[in-house]
Design a protein around this motif. Structure first.
Motif, PDB file in Angstrom:
ATOM      1  N   ARG A   9       0.862  -1.190   0.000  1.00 33.70           N
ATOM      2  CA  ARG A   9       0.000   0.000   0.000  1.00 33.70           C
ATOM      3  C   ARG A   9       0.893   1.232   0.000  1.00 33.70           C
ATOM      4  O   ARG A   9       1.789   1.370   0.830  1.00 33.70           O
ATOM      5  CB  ARG A   9      -0.897  -0.017   1.245  1.00 33.70           C
ATOM      6  N   PHE A  10       0.660   2.125  -0.960  1.00 28.23           N
ATOM      7  CA  PHE A  10       1.509   3.298  -1.141  1.00 28.23           C
ATOM      8  C   PHE A  10       0.777   4.579  -0.749  1.00 28.23           C
ATOM      9  O   PHE A  10      -0.438   4.690  -0.930  1.00 28.23           O
ATOM     10  CB  PHE A  10       1.956   3.418  -2.603  1.00 28.23           C
ATOM     11  N   LYS A  11       1.539   5.535  -0.233  1.00 27.85           N
ATOM     12  CA  LYS A  11       1.007   6.876   0.034  1.00 27.85           C
ATOM     13  C   LYS A  11       2.028   7.911  -0.430  1.00 27.85           C
ATOM     14  O   LYS A  11       3.222   7.757  -0.198  1.00 27.85           O
ATOM     15  CB  LYS A  11       0.706   7.066   1.529  1.00 27.85           C
ATOM     16  N   ALA A  12       1.533   8.953  -1.087  1.00 27.32           N
ATOM     17  CA  ALA A  12       2.394  10.027  -1.564  1.00 27.32           C
ATOM     18  C   ALA A  12       2.091  11.299  -0.772  1.00 27.32           C
ATOM     19  O   ALA A  12       0.935  11.711  -0.664  1.00 27.32           O
ATOM     20  CB  ALA A  12       2.163  10.255  -3.051  1.00 27.32           C
ATOM     21  N   PHE A  13       3.134  11.922  -0.222  1.00 24.57           N
ATOM     22  CA  PHE A  13       3.005  13.160   0.549  1.00 24.57           C
ATOM     23  C   PHE A  13       3.666  14.286  -0.239  1.00 24.57           C
ATOM     24  O   PHE A  13       4.875  14.241  -0.505  1.00 24.57           O
ATOM     25  CB  PHE A  13       3.673  13.019   1.920  1.00 24.57           C
ATOM     26  N   ARG A  14       2.879  15.297  -0.602  1.00 27.27           N
ATOM     27  CA  ARG A  14       3.413  16.452  -1.328  1.00 27.27           C
ATOM     28  C   ARG A  14       3.988  17.468  -0.350  1.00 27.27           C
ATOM     29  O   ARG A  14       3.407  17.734   0.700  1.00 27.27           O
ATOM     30  CB  ARG A  14       2.326  17.103  -2.174  1.00 27.27           C
ATOM     31  N   GLY A  15       5.128  18.046  -0.725  1.00 30.13           N
ATOM     32  CA  GLY A  15       5.805  19.011   0.134  1.00 30.13           C
ATOM     33  C   GLY A  15       5.102  20.352   0.203  1.00 30.13           C
ATOM     34  O   GLY A  15       4.095  20.590  -0.458  1.00 30.13           O
ATOM     35  N   GLY A  16       5.657  21.245   1.032  1.00 35.89           N
ATOM     36  CA  GLY A  16       5.083  22.564   1.212  1.00 35.89           C
ATOM     37  C   GLY A  16       4.055  22.624   2.311  1.00 35.89           C
ATOM     38  O   GLY A  16       3.272  23.576   2.392  1.00 35.89           O
ATOM     39  N   ARG A  17       4.028  21.616   3.183  1.00 39.83           N
ATOM     40  CA  ARG A  17       3.091  21.566   4.309  1.00 39.83           C
ATOM     41  C   ARG A  17       3.769  20.874   5.485  1.00 39.83           C
ATOM     42  O   ARG A  17       4.861  20.332   5.360  1.00 39.83           O
ATOM     43  CB  ARG A  17       1.820  20.832   3.900  1.00 39.83           C
ATOM     44  N   ARG A  18       3.118  20.888   6.618  1.00 39.15           N
ATOM     45  CA  ARG A  18       3.700  20.303   7.827  1.00 39.15           C
ATOM     46  C   ARG A  18       3.855  18.791   7.694  1.00 39.15           C
ATOM     47  O   ARG A  18       3.012  18.109   7.101  1.00 39.15           O
ATOM     48  CB  ARG A  18       2.820  20.615   9.043  1.00 39.15           C
ATOM     49  N   VAL A  19       4.946  18.279   8.263  1.00 40.38           N
ATOM     50  CA  VAL A  19       5.165  16.834   8.296  1.00 40.38           C
ATOM     51  C   VAL A  19       4.232  16.213   9.327  1.00 40.38           C
ATOM     52  O   VAL A  19       4.192  16.636  10.482  1.00 40.38           O
ATOM     53  CB  VAL A  19       6.633  16.516   8.651  1.00 40.38           C
TER      54      VAL A  19
END
Length: 326
Positions: A9-19
């Motif tokens: 199962r994959f998840k993509a987190f886009r930058g420019g926001r809080r971790v």
């Protein structure tokens, strides 16, 4: 929404926001499963993800296997140059496998291609034994990337990764390239553009942001010197070969078919040596056959002349003949 692929199962987190806490746990997985000399600091990864960047977009790819954290991959996307660099990557030791790495990279590539304006994907692979992705060596990892379509750029490349930047290396590193058009070559201008971006934008700007001014000044001199060395090596060649079958080689060469006079000289030398390797054994054969009389010598001589002529005309046949005589 997570994308499922068998038990992965994959998840993509886009930058420019809080971790988020979830993403932080994967960043820590990366830190715990990467060799110290190849590892980027956790605090730098967090800051780079949360910050806004003009030149690039940051993407973190995370992977679960049966709800266990499996792998982590970062992507730096430079849409103006239509380029994506896969950087930090790690697979959990207890779940480590080669298919896990290929699945993670393959998903990252597909996600980027569907959501960003990118034509070329890059992966740098260290030639040292410190490579820790998937628990395999640099050459093995490079061969693994070949499975999913990456090819080796045939020139002497050096990763400007800060902890390793000033070390003298016995072997060149691997710059693995994948063009979505499927080309097996790259123009010199495009390659120089890519290397310039890697050295001066991707790496040097990072150093400027997180290291001291004195270190930045020293590093700037280093990358400028290495960049000039690569440009000098490429010389007047207009096309550089991408070859997935030559990954185990340590002395990469430019495509002989594309070289001009400078490269043709070395090729001519090799041609002469190959012919001599055929002629010398032939002479010995003739001398040893003198005692057998002209009825034996003449057919042997005619056959040898035909073999030499064929070797001069047909390069592929030449290689087989040379191997036979060897």
């Amino acid at each position: 929404m997570p994308i499922r692929n068998l038990s992965l199962r994959f998840k993509a987190f886009r930058g420019g926001r809080r971790v988020t806490k979830e993403l932080l746990s994967f960043i820590n997985l990366y830190a715990d499963n990467t060799h110290p000399q190849l590892r980027t600091k956790v605090e730098e990864l967090i800051d780079e993800f949360e910050s806004a960047h003009e030149a690039k977009k940051v993407l973190h790819i995370c992977c679960y296997q049966n709800d266990q954290k499996l792998g982590f991959l970062t992507a730096s996307i430079y849409e103006e140059s239509k380029l994506c660099i896969f950087d930090e990557c790690a697979i959990a030791r207890e779940l480590r496998s080669l298919p896990a790495f290929t699945a993670l990279t393959d998903f990252g590539e597909r996600f980027v291609e569907e959501n960003y304006n990118v034509e070329t994907f890059l992966v740098e692979v260290s030639s040292t034994s410190k490579q820790d992705v998937g628990g395999v060596s640099g050459p093995s990892l490079a061969r693994l990337l070949k499975v999913i379509g990456f090819q080796l750029a045939l020139f002497k490349y050096e990763m400007p990764h800060a902890p390793l930047a000033f070390e003298k290396k016995k072997k060149p590193d691997y710059l693995m390239i994948k063009d979505i058009s499927g080309k097996s070559f790259i123009s010199k201008d495009r390659l120089v553009e890519i290397i310039k971006l890697i050295y001066f934008t991707h790496y040097r700007e990072w150093i400027k942001r997180y290291e001291s001014e004195s270190y930045y000044a020293e590093y700037s001199i280093y990358v400028q010197s290495k960049f000039e060395e690569i440009c000098a090596e490429l010389g007047e060649v207009n096309i550089i070969q991408l070859d997935g079958d030559n990954i185990i080689r340590n002395d990469y060469v430019l495509s002989r078919k594309m070289e001009k006079k400078s490269g043709q000289t070395s090729e001519n030398h090799k041609f002469i040596i190959n012919i001599l390797m055929v002629v010398f054994p032939a002479i010995i054969t003739i001398i040893s056959g003198v005692q057998l009389g002209p009825l034996i010598i003449i057919p042997i001589a005619v056959l040898i002349i035909l073999v030499v002529i064929l070797a001069m005309i047909f390069p592929q046949l030449r290689e087989k003949i040379v191997k036979a005589f060897q």
